[in-house]
Scaffold this motif. Structure first.
Motif, PDB file in Angstrom:
ATOM      1  N   ALA A 141      38.310  41.758  41.275  1.00 38.29           N
ATOM      2  CA  ALA A 141      37.167  41.426  41.805  1.00 38.29           C
ATOM      3  C   ALA A 141      36.280  42.276  42.503  1.00 38.29           C
ATOM      4  O   ALA A 141      36.299  42.245  43.630  1.00 38.29           O
ATOM      5  N   SER A 142      35.776  43.491  41.884  1.00 42.51           N
ATOM      6  CA  SER A 142      35.227  44.467  42.444  1.00 42.51           C
ATOM      7  C   SER A 142      34.005  44.922  41.579  1.00 42.51           C
ATOM      8  O   SER A 142      33.668  44.369  40.585  1.00 42.51           O
ATOM      9  N   GLU A 169      44.825  38.878  46.081  1.00 40.75           N
ATOM     10  CA  GLU A 169      43.647  38.814  45.468  1.00 40.75           C
ATOM     11  C   GLU A 169      43.457  37.939  44.124  1.00 40.75           C
ATOM     12  O   GLU A 169      44.532  37.935  43.499  1.00 40.75           O
ATOM     13  N   SER A 193      25.606  38.122  49.006  1.00 40.47           N
ATOM     14  CA  SER A 193      27.093  38.344  48.371  1.00 40.47           C
ATOM     15  C   SER A 193      27.370  39.584  48.321  1.00 40.47           C
ATOM     16  O   SER A 193      26.641  40.689  47.801  1.00 40.47           O
ATOM     17  N   SER A 253      31.454  42.128  49.071  1.00 40.97           N
ATOM     18  CA  SER A 253      32.831  42.382  49.252  1.00 40.97           C
ATOM     19  C   SER A 253      33.230  43.281  50.645  1.00 40.97           C
ATOM     20  O   SER A 253      32.423  44.269  50.583  1.00 40.97           O
ATOM     21  N   SER A 289      34.161  46.558  50.185  1.00 39.00           N
ATOM     22  CA  SER A 289      32.966  47.721  49.599  1.00 39.00           C
ATOM     23  C   SER A 289      32.295  48.168  50.581  1.00 39.00           C
ATOM     24  O   SER A 289      31.068  48.562  50.587  1.00 39.00           O
ATOM     25  N   LYS A 305      26.684  47.784  52.915  1.00 40.51           N
ATOM     26  CA  LYS A 305      26.052  46.292  52.487  1.00 40.51           C
ATOM     27  C   LYS A 305      25.258  45.763  53.400  1.00 40.51           C
ATOM     28  O   LYS A 305      24.387  44.884  52.895  1.00 40.51           O
ATOM     29  N   GLY A 312      33.720  38.374  49.860  1.00 41.73           N
ATOM     30  CA  GLY A 312      34.931  38.985  48.994  1.00 41.73           C
ATOM     31  C   GLY A 312      35.917  39.559  49.893  1.00 41.73           C
ATOM     32  O   GLY A 312      35.508  40.440  50.875  1.00 41.73           O
ATOM     33  N   HIS A 313      37.131  39.175  49.701  1.00 41.50           N
ATOM     34  CA  HIS A 313      38.342  40.027  50.472  1.00 41.50           C
ATOM     35  C   HIS A 313      38.206  39.902  51.730  1.00 41.50           C
ATOM     36  O   HIS A 313      38.690  40.688  52.673  1.00 41.50           O
ATOM     37  N   THR A 340      34.319  32.217  51.780  1.00 35.15           N
ATOM     38  CA  THR A 340      35.312  33.234  51.964  1.00 35.15           C
ATOM     39  C   THR A 340      36.385  33.148  51.111  1.00 35.15           C
ATOM     40  O   THR A 340      37.222  33.806  50.849  1.00 35.15           O
ATOM     41  N   MET A 386      38.176  33.560  47.402  1.00 39.27           N
ATOM     42  CA  MET A 386      38.090  34.448  46.411  1.00 39.27           C
ATOM     43  C   MET A 386      37.760  33.954  45.078  1.00 39.27           C
ATOM     44  O   MET A 386      38.477  33.200  44.481  1.00 39.27           O
ATOM     45  N   THR A 422      31.339  32.977  40.927  1.00 36.93           N
ATOM     46  CA  THR A 422      30.067  33.644  41.638  1.00 36.93           C
ATOM     47  C   THR A 422      28.834  33.614  41.029  1.00 36.93           C
ATOM     48  O   THR A 422      27.794  33.331  41.699  1.00 36.93           O
TER      49      THR A 422
END
Length: 414
Positions: free
Chosen positions: A58-59, A91, A213, A215, A218, A223, A249-250, A275, A277, A283
């Protein structure tokens, strides 16, 4: 052996004292030296594509690999998915169908992992896999220059594909003449939302939903969710018919970042933290259920969240800087002004010498949110324009040209 563990501890403590950038550089050098190098000359033709790397994660790079796999299927190009990257314990992994055939001996290998971990990814694949193949890295980067940890991977690839001109300009000095812009072919592999309603996410049916949205894996600073929270609160205060959804995410792995988000939200009743996953389909469902998608990023190497939101016909408000400017403009979204500042990332991930990134104008973003929230007709018109623009801008021309250049001509179905 008991003694070996004790002897290792001082070395581990010494290693942890090194700056993160130094650790990444030495790991990149070591893994690149150990990984199998490709043949000196790449084959002139190839029979299909092995899509490897973070394909189950999920990246952003995981999603890029899945998009490429679906796009290749649409183009009737044989493709073999292959997981070849580290995963985070606990994850959610995307279900990836195991290939039913062995990859062709001349299939090109496209690795969706960034340069510093390319060597590690190759070491997770069969040792002889690169032999006789064209080796291609699919890399994404968010600043105008790359750090030293990217350089060792140059020996492991014949060429590099990147999702944007912005990323290409950063990587070209590292691999002159070996970088090709191949944007994500989202129109060939459109988002497929799960069948879910707002109640599945605990969200009210009638409120205007603004979605942010991202992660935490990331880079929190890049972000820039705190700017999104600030803009939303300026626009709507605590109005309960206006809801900000932070899809994070994460979250379980970044307690300090989650604390910063909660402090910025300050218990506001109209800020909802999601929160869990979620799978990609879940998503996409959340995106489709939202009215506005907000991205006040400091920099993007492509910008999958805004791009996929456009594909789903959502109104997008985004910082007018970096790769998102290549597909989002005032005709199909609401670009937000900014000022450039030195790029500083406490984690040391999104940093390079002399690099800058954008601080979005939260006052302008707040005005844009207020206008769109009060004008459902304008939101709908902007979403329609975004969907039309996305169908053209993500139509797969870059992928078709790249495949033709490596002797793997696509065949578009009639």
């Amino acid at each position: 052996m008991p003694g070996s563990s004790a002897a290792f501890k001082p070395l581990h403590r010494l290693w942890r004292r090194l700056p993160p950038g130094s650790r990444r550089l030495w790991l990149a050098r070591l893994s690149s030296a150990l990984a199998p190098a490709p043949d000196r000359a790449a084959p002139r033709t190839c029979d299909g594509i092995i899509v490897a790397g973070e394909i189950a994660r999920a990246s952003g790079l995981g999603e890029s690999a899945r998009i490429m796999s679906r796009a290749l299927e649409a183009l009737q190009v044989r493709a073999w998915p292959m997981q070849a990257a580290l995963t985070v314990p606990g994850e959610t992994l995307e279900p990836i169908a195991a290939p039913t055939t062995t990859p062709s001996a001349t299939a090109a290998l496209v690795l969706h992992v960034n340069a510093p971990v390319l060597g590690s990814a190759l070491l997770r694949l069969p040792r002889g896999l690169p032999r006789g193949r064209r080796m291609i890295g699919y890399w994404a980067w968010e600043l105008q220059a790359v750090p030293p940890s990217w350089r060792p991977a140059g020996r492991l690839v014949h060429e590099v594909w990147v999702p944007s001109r912005f990323t290409a300009q950063a990587i070209e000095p590292l691999l002159p003449g070996r970088v090709r812009v191949v944007p994500h072919a989202l129109a060939l592999a459109p988002p497929c939302p799960a069948r879910m309603d707002r109640a599945a996410f605990g969200l009210p049916e009638q409120a205007v939903l603004v979605l942010v949205s991202f992660s935490l894996a990331s880079a929190f600073e890049r972000k820039n969710p705190l700017a999104a929270i600030a803009a939303f609160r300026k626009a709507f205060g605590k109005r309960c018919d206006r809801i900000l959804v932070l899809k994070v995410g994460h979250a379980a792995h970044y307690a300090q970042d989650m604390q910063r988000l909660r402090e910025a939200a300050d218990g506001a009743p109209n800020i909802h933290l999601e929160t869990r996953m979620l799978t990609a389909a879940e998503t996409h469902a959340l995106t489709r259920l939202s009215d506005i998608v907000l991205s006040l990023h400091r920099s993007e190497g492509f910008g999958l969240v805004p791009a996929e939101a456009m594909m789903l016909g959502r109104a997008v408000v985004a910082t007018d800087w970096s790769a998102t400017t290549e597909f989002l403009d005032a005709q199909c979204g609401m670009p937000i002004g900014y000022r450039l500042v030195p790029a500083r990332d406490p984690r040391g991930i999104s940093e390079a010498e002399g690099a800058v990134w954008a601080e979005a104008d939260t006052d302008q973003a707040a005005r844009a949110l207020a206008v769109l929230a009060d004008a459902p007709e304008r939101r709908a018109a902007l979403g329609d324009a975004a969907q039309r623009a996305a169908a053209t801008r993500f139509g797969g021309d870059g992928l078709r040209q790249a495949l033709t250049a490596i002797g793997c001509s696509p065949r578009t179905p009639a």
